[in-house]
Design a protein around this motif. Structure first.
Motif, PDB file in Angstrom:
ATOM      1  N   PRO A  74       0.927  -0.988   0.011  1.00  0.00           N
ATOM      2  CA  PRO A  74       0.083  -0.038  -0.013  1.00  0.00           C
ATOM      3  C   PRO A  74       0.865   1.187   0.095  1.00  0.00           C
ATOM      4  CG  PRO A  74       0.059  -1.056   2.080  1.00  0.00           C
ATOM      5  CD  PRO A  74       0.718  -2.139   1.153  1.00  0.00           C
ATOM      6  N   GLY A 120       0.956   7.004   2.078  1.00  0.00           N
ATOM      7  CA  GLY A 120       0.017   7.815   2.830  1.00  0.00           C
ATOM      8  C   GLY A 120      -0.931   7.030   3.440  1.00  0.00           C
ATOM      9  N   GLN A 121      -1.507   5.704   2.738  1.00  0.00           N
ATOM     10  CA  GLN A 121      -2.502   4.887   3.380  1.00  0.00           C
ATOM     11  C   GLN A 121      -1.870   4.363   4.516  1.00  0.00           C
ATOM     12  OE1 GLN A 121      -3.866   1.897   0.819  1.00  0.00           O
ATOM     13  NE2 GLN A 121      -4.982   0.788   2.403  1.00  0.00           N
ATOM     14  N   GLU A 122      -0.730   4.028   4.567  1.00  0.00           N
ATOM     15  CA  GLU A 122       0.100   3.275   5.930  1.00  0.00           C
ATOM     16  C   GLU A 122      -0.067   4.307   6.967  1.00  0.00           C
ATOM     17  OE1 GLU A 122       3.737   1.615   5.231  1.00  0.00           O
ATOM     18  OE2 GLU A 122       2.989  -0.098   4.206  1.00  0.00           O
ATOM     19  N   ARG A 171      -2.213   6.990   7.553  1.00  0.00           N
ATOM     20  CA  ARG A 171      -3.370   7.069   7.878  1.00  0.00           C
ATOM     21  C   ARG A 171      -3.904   6.155   8.801  1.00  0.00           C
ATOM     22  NH1 ARG A 171      -4.021   9.153   2.515  1.00  0.00           N
ATOM     23  NH2 ARG A 171      -4.746   6.978   2.152  1.00  0.00           N
ATOM     24  N   GLU A 172      -3.451   4.674   8.504  1.00  0.00           N
ATOM     25  CA  GLU A 172      -3.875   3.481   9.318  1.00  0.00           C
ATOM     26  C   GLU A 172      -3.146   3.606  10.459  1.00  0.00           C
ATOM     27  OE1 GLU A 172      -3.137   0.291   6.922  1.00  0.00           O
ATOM     28  OE2 GLU A 172      -4.783   0.604   5.700  1.00  0.00           O
ATOM     29  N   ARG A 219      -4.351  -6.459   9.487  1.00  0.00           N
ATOM     30  CA  ARG A 219      -3.408  -6.268   8.597  1.00  0.00           C
ATOM     31  C   ARG A 219      -2.078  -7.063   8.657  1.00  0.00           C
ATOM     32  NH1 ARG A 219      -2.315  -1.582   6.047  1.00  0.00           N
ATOM     33  NH2 ARG A 219      -0.579  -3.148   5.213  1.00  0.00           N
TER      34      ARG A 219
END
Length: 229
Positions: free
Chosen positions: A45, A48-50, A52-53, A124
């Protein structure tokens, strides 16, 4: 003079001409290579997605710390105190209630660390450095929030006012406190150890390179065209 013509019936037969087929040309050529797509290789991924998570993980674990504080307030032993007209004393000078409060917090926080790491690994499995860091930071914030919430909701720490309220010689509960501040690390340490163990046992494996002489799936079999084979 002209040379005698050979009769048409005595001419040698023509050799059959076989056009090259696609299979013959393809037997000596390597199959066309194509770049791996999303179906062939796993795609990580974006960063940026990491991030946010990871931020969401820290927020959720910090809020779960409120449940830790409530459980600590409910399960921790109380420290009995008694007062006279001037001072406040421990009712049982050899009691271990203060140490017991630390032990209860340690066990509850370690349990929260194990459960939070298992849930995060289930959601995850691939993990990632941002998520692992968020697991540790969120666990520490949750421990601090649970500690502060337990003290706020527990008996007051104004011993003089509490003793004056209940009167001399009456036993009352002392404030809920942590004697060893190191127990705040129980949650993040238990979470990191659990996540590391789950990753080592059930995490994704990197494909090992094939050994020399091992046939590669999809490659042409050249031994069929080799007369020496």
């Amino acid at each position: 003079m002209t040379a005698p013509l050979t009769p048409r019936d005595n001419q040698p037969p023509e050799e059959p001409h076989t056009p090259p087929t696609a299979s013959g040309a393809g037997s000596s050529a390597e199959p066309p290579s194509h770049p791996p797509t999303g179906n062939d290789a796993p795609v990580d991924p974006p960063l940026g997605q990491e991030l946010r998570e990871a931020a969401l993980t820290v927020l959720v674990l910090a809020l779960v710390g409120a449940l830790l504080g409530l459980l600590w307030l409910w399960l921790a032993p109380r420290i009995p105190l008694v007062a006279d007209t001037h001072n406040v004393y421990l009712k049982d000078t050899e009691g271990e209630e203060a140490i017991g409060a630390d032990g209860v917090f340690l066990l509850i926080a370690a349990g929260f660390g194990i459960v939070s790491a298992a849930v995060l690994f289930r959601l995850r499995r691939r993990g990632g450095v941002p998520l692992v860091i968020a697991l540790a930071v969120g666990g520490l914030l949750g421990s601090v929030l649970g500690w502060q919430l337990g003290m706020v909701l527990g008996p007051t720490d104004d011993l003089a006012a509490h003793a004056a309220q209940v009167g001399p010689g009456v036993v009352f509960d002392g404030p809920l406190r942590l004697q060893a501040m190191g127990v705040l690390l129980a949650w993040p340490i238990a979470a990191m150890v659990t996540h590391l163990a789950l990753t080592g046992l059930f995490g994704p494996r990197d494909e090992e390179p094939p050994l020399p002489g091992t046939p590669v799936p999809g490659a042409p079999d050249l031994t069929k065209d080799d007369p020496a084979a």
